[in-house]
Design an enzyme around this catalytic site. Sequence first.
Site, PDB file in Angstrom:
ATOM      1  N   GLY A  53       0.791  -1.217   0.000  1.00 35.42           N
ATOM      2  CA  GLY A  53       0.000   0.000   0.000  1.00 35.42           C
ATOM      3  C   GLY A  53       0.819   1.260   0.000  1.00 35.42           C
ATOM      4  N   CYS A  54       2.139   1.170  -0.028  1.00 36.49           N
ATOM      5  CA  CYS A  54       2.971   2.362  -0.021  1.00 36.49           C
ATOM      6  C   CYS A  54       3.549   2.564  -1.404  1.00 36.49           C
ATOM      7  CB  CYS A  54       4.098   2.220   1.001  1.00 36.49           C
ATOM      8  SG  CYS A  54       5.148   3.660   1.102  1.00 36.49           S
ATOM      9  N   GLY A  55       3.129   3.624  -2.060  1.00 34.78           N
ATOM     10  CA  GLY A  55       3.514   3.804  -3.449  1.00 34.78           C
ATOM     11  C   GLY A  55       4.793   4.553  -3.668  1.00 34.78           C
TER      12      GLY A  55
END
Length: 278
Positions: free
Chosen positions: A116-118
């Site tokens: 979820g961390c782009g």
Amino acid sequence: MKRAEFEMPAEGTRLAPVVRWRGGERHELDDWLTEEVPIAFEFNGISHAVMLATPADLEDFALGFGLSEGIFASAADLYGCEVHASPQGITVGMEVSARSFAGLKERRRTLAGRTGCGVCGTESLDHVLRPVPPVAAGASIHSRAIARAMRAMHAHQRLNQATGSVHAAAWCKPDGGVLCLREDVGRHNALDKLIGALARINADHREGFIAVTSRASVEMVQKAAVAGAPLLAAVSAPTLLAVETARAAGMGLVGLVRGDDLVVYANTARVVLDATRD
């Protein structure tokens, strides 16, 4: 020990023993869980990025990542792709064009990814808030079609039906029919996989829109805009930065799609609000 209710395995899942408490009764069974493994991308033998992702549709993932991150100008920049598994994870080795490799060496961006961390590991603010290309003009999308697409996505989410723990990104026809869908434990990864799949079939991005089962963060908007999508529709609300980015790109941004209700956050001319419901 009983088997889980979902008997057909989906790619990217494994069975694990669980205890289910339902209706006041204890049940021991094997249930399907989503795999989450380190995926390393190598370009011409040089390691560039490592993300935690679901090990499915990896060639689509590699191509979509390269396109959405601006490493590839087109699908033609990816000459070949090989997948190698090891006890530590999976390496996706790509043979890429000279121009792509030269640009990559200049940036030397390393993404030590988390689910979820782009933008984890980005070395410069310019890489986070990079300009996005303007989205080409296209037909407006009816709100009925957006609602229809969100309802239709469920039937295509085989991995989520098995595990209940992944995001999906879908390319939808103007009438809301789902043409292509990809899933992953990370929302950015699911969108990259979709972008790669669309590039392989040379889809016309002016005809249709992208729907996602997550929130619309700024990087989701950036990736969708780079892919040329005229509209991005999300189940949850966007951030302010995502809205500003969508406005600048001329891309429609819709959020909080719940049943027939939705909110248009950017470029309202991209959406036709229907007075009647399906």
